[in-house]
Design a protein around this motif. Structure first.
Motif, PDB file in Angstrom:
ATOM      1  N   ILE A  83       0.859  -1.208   0.000  1.00 46.27           N
ATOM      2  CA  ILE A  83       0.000   0.000   0.000  1.00 46.27           C
ATOM      3  C   ILE A  83       0.889   1.250   0.000  1.00 46.27           C
ATOM      4  CG2 ILE A  83      -1.834   1.273   1.195  1.00 46.27           C
ATOM      5  CD1 ILE A  83      -2.728  -1.412   2.442  1.00 46.27           C
ATOM      6  N   GLY A  84       1.952   1.186   0.786  1.00 45.10           N
ATOM      7  CA  GLY A  84       2.876   2.324   0.864  1.00 45.10           C
ATOM      8  C   GLY A  84       3.480   2.657  -0.497  1.00 45.10           C
ATOM      9  N   ARG A  85       3.849   1.629  -1.247  1.00 41.26           N
ATOM     10  CA  ARG A  85       4.445   1.883  -2.575  1.00 41.26           C
ATOM     11  C   ARG A  85       3.434   2.510  -3.514  1.00 41.26           C
ATOM     12  NH1 ARG A  85       6.270  -3.351  -3.213  1.00 41.26           N
ATOM     13  NH2 ARG A  85       5.453  -3.212  -5.328  1.00 41.26           N
ATOM     14  N   THR A  86       2.190   2.059  -3.453  1.00 38.94           N
ATOM     15  CA  THR A  86       1.141   2.645  -4.304  1.00 38.94           C
ATOM     16  C   THR A  86       1.031   4.149  -4.019  1.00 38.94           C
ATOM     17  OG1 THR A  86      -0.115   0.599  -4.325  1.00 38.94           O
ATOM     18  CG2 THR A  86      -1.348   2.608  -4.823  1.00 38.94           C
ATOM     19  N   VAL A  87       0.985   4.502  -2.734  1.00 39.86           N
ATOM     20  CA  VAL A  87       0.837   5.924  -2.367  1.00 39.86           C
ATOM     21  C   VAL A  87       2.072   6.703  -2.813  1.00 39.86           C
ATOM     22  CG1 VAL A  87       0.573   7.548  -0.440  1.00 39.86           C
ATOM     23  CG2 VAL A  87      -0.678   5.382  -0.412  1.00 39.86           C
ATOM     24  N   ALA A  88       3.240   6.134  -2.542  1.00 43.35           N
ATOM     25  CA  ALA A  88       4.481   6.842  -2.890  1.00 43.35           C
ATOM     26  C   ALA A  88       4.569   7.090  -4.388  1.00 43.35           C
ATOM     27  CB  ALA A  88       5.689   6.028  -2.420  1.00 43.35           C
ATOM     28  N   ILE A 101      11.342   1.305   4.867  1.00 43.12           N
ATOM     29  CA  ILE A 101      10.757   1.595   6.189  1.00 43.12           C
ATOM     30  C   ILE A 101       9.685   0.553   6.522  1.00 43.12           C
ATOM     31  CG2 ILE A 101       9.444   3.264   7.574  1.00 43.12           C
ATOM     32  CD1 ILE A 101      10.658   5.496   5.769  1.00 43.12           C
ATOM     33  N   ALA A 102       8.852   0.235   5.519  1.00 42.90           N
ATOM     34  CA  ALA A 102       7.783  -0.757   5.755  1.00 42.90           C
ATOM     35  C   ALA A 102       8.382  -2.091   6.187  1.00 42.90           C
ATOM     36  CB  ALA A 102       6.946  -0.937   4.494  1.00 42.90           C
ATOM     37  N   MET A 103       9.416  -2.543   5.497  1.00 41.70           N
ATOM     38  CA  MET A 103       9.987  -3.856   5.814  1.00 41.70           C
ATOM     39  C   MET A 103      10.552  -3.889   7.236  1.00 41.70           C
ATOM     40  SD  MET A 103       9.300  -5.671   3.197  1.00 41.70           S
ATOM     41  CE  MET A 103       7.872  -4.663   2.837  1.00 41.70           C
ATOM     42  N   HIS A 162       7.139   5.370  13.063  1.00 38.92           N
ATOM     43  CA  HIS A 162       5.920   4.821  12.427  1.00 38.92           C
ATOM     44  C   HIS A 162       4.723   4.867  13.376  1.00 38.92           C
ATOM     45  CE1 HIS A 162       6.646   0.777  14.341  1.00 38.92           C
ATOM     46  NE2 HIS A 162       5.354   0.663  14.205  1.00 38.92           N
ATOM     47  N   THR A 163       4.995   5.035  14.671  1.00 38.54           N
ATOM     48  CA  THR A 163       3.922   5.233  15.655  1.00 38.54           C
ATOM     49  C   THR A 163       4.499   6.077  16.783  1.00 38.54           C
ATOM     50  OG1 THR A 163       2.253   4.097  16.987  1.00 38.54           O
ATOM     51  CG2 THR A 163       4.419   3.096  16.950  1.00 38.54           C
ATOM     52  N   GLY A 164       3.639   6.535  17.690  1.00 43.00           N
ATOM     53  CA  GLY A 164       4.149   7.343  18.807  1.00 43.00           C
ATOM     54  C   GLY A 164       4.132   8.817  18.499  1.00 43.00           C
ATOM     55  N   ILE A 176       4.111   5.821   5.816  1.00 42.91           N
ATOM     56  CA  ILE A 176       4.050   4.552   6.562  1.00 42.91           C
ATOM     57  C   ILE A 176       3.201   4.700   7.821  1.00 42.91           C
ATOM     58  CG2 ILE A 176       5.425   2.861   7.885  1.00 42.91           C
ATOM     59  CD1 ILE A 176       5.601   2.535   4.849  1.00 42.91           C
ATOM     60  N   ARG A 177       3.312   5.815   8.491  1.00 42.70           N
ATOM     61  CA  ARG A 177       2.524   6.042   9.721  1.00 42.70           C
ATOM     62  C   ARG A 177       1.030   5.861   9.470  1.00 42.70           C
ATOM     63  NH1 ARG A 177       4.139   8.870  14.591  1.00 42.70           N
ATOM     64  NH2 ARG A 177       2.220   9.880  15.168  1.00 42.70           N
TER      65      ARG A 177
END
Ligand SMILES: Nc1nc2c(ncn2[C@H]2C[C@H](O)[C@@H](COP(=O)(O)OP(=O)(O)OP(=O)(O)O)O2)c(=O)[nH]1
Length: 329
Positions: A83-88, A101-103, A162-164, A176-177
């Motif tokens: 999904i991240g690659r599609t958006v990027a 980053i996703a991996m 990615h969180t926090g 990614i977040r």
């Protein structure tokens, strides 16, 4: 000009001015550049070839030891990457950075996912899986003879952010977040239907209205909104309507799935396993596999790292070995 230099050239020409360019990537320890791959491609490959990445296959997403069609942390990671690659690509941002980053984003997850994270936090006061993911790639994994994978700063920033509370510096990290949430909400909804915990009719009205009733239509609605809102902007965001609906969907998933009474017995057992293993290895650090026999002192940090790194099944095996040989999990 070698192939990597040609790719870097294309990035400079074709990517958005807001994209992170691999040519500008920085590592703590300088390395000779690769003739074929950019710095971010190399980071992605380094993560995929690491042991902590392989262990994601054996770590819980929501269900402990489910059937073969349920998500694990590995399939979650792959879905975030996709999904991240599609958006990027849609935003002309750096797909390779997003993928790296996703991996890496969840490699610090404990056995039994969030339950293990909460259990370790109870034992030591502070433990967050995103910080552990960073520690995994910076300290615990090895690259050749070196401690840590020596990843670029942009990849490390995306992993820990990615969180926090800390928002990543790059737009790729910001993708990614949001995409992490889109991925887990939709795939957990899919798995929850598979488990017979709910049906699409149970979804709140606003969710059905805005997102449709299938995981695929839900991903599409959120991704298209994110792309529309973030096009040619220096920040990644969603429209307030869709963000509100997503939050409603998230609340629904917490109530009906993540914290559902049906999963409480399994969550309690998992927490018990992690806490007891932690206590055991604090008292018997020599039992930690791979511990150096000549080493005099093991710190709490060493034990946290060891327990956090276990897979679900390995944690259960050790628990049975040291505690109750006939517990059913
Ligand atoms: N946050 C949370 N997630 C849980 C819990 N139990 C199971 N899960 C599942 C739901 C999702 O598949 C996944 C969410 O955790 P992740 O580590 O993938 O996301 P993270 O906590 O980084 O996301 P967030 O920023 O909280 O949306 O874990 C729980 O008690 N709390």
């Amino acid at each position: 000009m070698n192939i990597r230099e040609q790719i870097e050239e294309r990035e400079a020409l074709l990517l958005s001015p807001y994209a992170a360019k691999s040519r500008d990537a920085i590592r703590d320890i300088e390395e000779a550049p690769d003739p074929l791959r950019t710095a971010f491609q190399r980071d992605r490959d380094r993560i995929i070839h690491s042991k902590c990445f392989r262990r994601l296959k054996h770590k819980t997403q929501v269900y402990i030891a489910p059937g073969d069609h349920y998500r694990t942390r590995m399939t979650h990671t792959l879905e975030v990457g996709q999904i991240g690659r599609t958006v990027a690509r849609a935003l002309r941002l750096n797909e390779d950075l997003v993928e790296a980053i996703a991996m890496g984003h969840d490699v610090g997850h404990t056995p039994f996912g969030h339950v293990g994270e909460y259990a370790l936090r109870d034992m030591v006061g502070h433990f967050n899986h995103n910080e552990q993911s960073l520690r995994m790639v910076e300290v615990l994994e090895k690259h050749g003879e070196h401690q840590g994978l020596n990843l670029t700063t942009a990849v490390r920033d995306g992993i820990v952010g990615h969180t926090g509370a800390t928002i990543p510096v790059t737009l790729e990290g910001q993708i990614i977040r949001i995409v992490d949430r889109i991925a887990y909400l939709c795939h957990d909804f899919d798995d929850a239907q598979r488990a017979g915990m709910l049906t699409a009719e149970n979804l709140p009205f606003e969710v059905r209205e805005h997102f449709g009733m299938t995981p695929s239509s839900m991903i599409t609605a959120m991704v298209e909104d994110m792309v529309r809102e973030s096009l040619d902007k220096p920040v990644i965001s969603m429209s307030s309507d869709i963000e509100m609906t997503m939050n409603l969907f998230r609340q629904f998933m917490f109530k009906n799935v993540y914290l559902a009474p049906a999963l409480i017995p399994d969550r309690n057992k998992a927490s018990h396993v992690v806490k007891n293993l932690f206590t055991h290895f604090m008292e018997h650090p020599d039992d930690m596999e791979g511990c150096e026999s000549n080493r005099e002192f093991y710190s709490t940090r060493d034990v946290v790292d060891y327990v956090a790194g276990l897979t679900d099944q390995y944690a259960i095996k050790l628990f049975k070995q040291y505690y109750i040989p006939n517990i059913t999990l």
